[in-house]
Motif scaffolding. Structure first.
Motif: not given
Length: 550
Positions: A216, A219-221, A223-224, A253
């Protein structure tokens, strides 16, 4: 030697008596006394796989007693429980059905009175459609570019299996570039982002719960990073898919429901490459080759489920492992692959075996008094011959070895290379077994006659008697790789039965995760800590804060 739970079993006692004799026997004498030893202790599996286990410290009595011991502890009953969908993963109240994922004959398998094959087939059909669309260019990114790069974001079984398989089957890959992002170390992420065009990239987030911290965070990095470039959340749907059982978190997400591929509750990460977790494999080698991969595994499943103990390859390998661990007191096993494509195989086996059977509590909830899982390690021939083979040949520990090789290479461009490779494969098993006794009589006599002139000659002595199994395939292809992986899965299962432990949970992974979440919150604060943890952890955290950004 471990007398423990089996001390009152008839054939354990017989094995104990046999060991008292065998511990003083050398393999060279076993071969001298049995001219057909190879034929007796080898299995030709469908002219596709050969197991030679003749180079082990066993005789006819040993093997007979091992097979009767397997019967005595009802190994086949446990196999039947797994194949019939019983909830043998008791601590998580789940069935264990990786075998259902490659059940190409579509034999009904029921869990809670529901045939799981229907849902498995729907998932496979969805994977086929999706992978075909990506491969043929029908799936486009947000700027209408075709997909060129697949980035699998996952850790543990969500990375080790698919990554190993894709590397092993590199000769069957298509035009897509496959990357694996697992480590939360940002160097892993930066290296990938520096090598891809994000407009032609597809990210597969692989997490059953959609909450695995490393997955996660990564994935968030991404996405950002993605939104910084495009500033449009709708575009996420073109570039992100989820392989998860948590639909709500995946949708939150930004992933479309139709781009979520299910992971079933009854599949553990280290057994999941056959499922939607293997989507990166299917994207790389195509649906037809992925189906052959499943078919090879299924063929070994059928063999494992139906063959008698004395003809059953996974059971034989597990019983030999038991023989060395419980009687010779070994603690490690080396896996040596004579094909560079399998250079990641022993890493995969480390998780498969040690996460499954690295347990110290038995099925009755009691602390075990014997060794369970062997430490798995290894390397790729011939490289490892120039590193740790010194320890194998002349070290003080007895280390059983598995040697794996392939008769034919994918390419015959440099045919003599394979001859050199296989000659080393055969020579090493010979040297480990017989030591320098394999030298001719004259050469051997010359060797010892010059001892007077060479005070260090004894340092050059090879005593041999190191056990090994040789596993020889015709060639490395999707089918044979499926056979190989399934073989070791079932060996691991049988070992767990013998150790009397639950092989399909992994509670040992959880504690570190919980502690790291607490420490993460402490690292974000600037003040020193002197009371929160033990003095070592406190001191390490305070040094981190002192040196941060300096």
């Amino acid at each position: 030697m471990k007398s423990m739970i089996y001390k009152n079993y008839k054939y354990y006692k017989k094995l104990l008596n046999n060991f008292k004799y065998m511990k003083n026997v050398h393999m060279k004498d076993l071969f001298l006394n049995s001219k057909n030893r190879f034929k007796k202790f080898s299995i030709n599996f469908k002219d596709y796989l050969l197991l030679d286990y003749s180079k082990n410290i066993v005789d006819n009595n040993t093997m007979y007693n091992l097979f009767k011991f397997a019967e005595e502890i009802n190994i086949y009953d446990e196999i039947l429980k797994m194949f019939s969908g019983e909830k043998i993963n008791e601590t998580e109240n789940n069935s264990v059905l990786h075998i259902a994922l490659r059940n190409l004959r579509n034999i009904p398998i029921f869990v809670d009175k529901k045939n799981v094959m229907h849902e498995i087939n729907l998932c496979l059909k969805k994977m086929k459609k999706f992978s075909n669309n990506v491969i043929n260019g029908a799936w486009r990114g947000c700027t209408n570019k075709k997909i060129k790069n697949i980035i699998n974001i996952g850790i543990g079984g969500s990375e080790l299996g698919p990554k190993m398989v894709n590397y092993a089957l590199k000769d069957y890959k298509n035009h897509l570039n496959i990357y694996y992002l697992s480590n939360v170390d940002n160097n892993n992420l930066i290296d990938i982002l520096n090598n891809i065009d994000i407009e032609s990239s597809l990210f597969l987030i692989v997490s059953k719960t959609f909450s695995t911290s490393e997955t996660i965070v990564n994935s968030n990095s991404i996405k950002k990073y993605f939104l910084k470039k495009f500033n449009n959340k709708d575009f996420i749907a073109n570039h992100f898919c989820a392989i998860s059982n948590n639909t709500n978190a995946s949708i939150k997400f930004g992933i479309r429901k139709e781009n979520i591929f299910k992971i079933f509750d009854w599949i553990g990460g280290r057994y999941s490459v056959w499922s939607s977790v293997g989507l990166s494999v299917m994207l790389s080698i195509g649906y037809k080759n992925f189906k052959k991969f499943l078919a090879g595994a299924n063929k070994m499943d059928v063999h494992f489920c139906n063959k008698s103990y004395n003809k059953n390859i996974p059971i034989i390998l597990a019983l030999l492992s038991f023989w060395y661990i419980f009687f010779f007191n070994t603690s490690t096993e080396a896996v040596l692959t004579y094909n560079n494509r399998l250079s990641k195989f022993y890493n995969y086996l480390q998780q498969l075996n040690m996460e499954s059977n690295g347990k110290n509590i038995d099925k009755n909830g009691k602390r075990v008094s014997y060794n369970t899982c062997p430490i798995i390690w290894g390397g790729t021939g011939t490289n490892c011959q120039h590193s740790f083979f010194q320890l194998l040949h002349q070290g003080t520990r007895l280390i059983p070895c598995d040697f794996i090789a392939f008769v034919n290479n994918f390419s015959n461009l440099f045919y003599n290379h394979n001859l050199h490779l296989l000659s080393n494969f055969f020579a090493q098993t010979q040297a480990l077994s017989f030591g320098d006794s394999v030298l001719s009589k004259n050469l051997k006599n010359d060797f010892f006659n010059i001892r007077k002139k060479d005070n260090y000659l004894f340092h050059k002595k090879f005593f041999g008697n190191i056990p090994s199994n040789s596993i020889l395939f015709k060639k490395l292809d999707p089918y044979s790789l499926g056979l190989l992986l399934s073989l070791y899965e079932h060996k691991t299962f049988v070992q767990g039965v013998i150790f009397n432990i639950f092989s399909f949970d992994q509670w040992g992974v959880e504690l570190g995760k919980t502690l790291s979440n607490n420490i993460y919150n402490m690292l974000k604060k600037n003040n020193d800590i002197n009371y929160k943890y033990d003095s070592s952890t406190n001191g390490l955290i305070n040094f981190y804060k002192k040196w941060k950004y300096k």
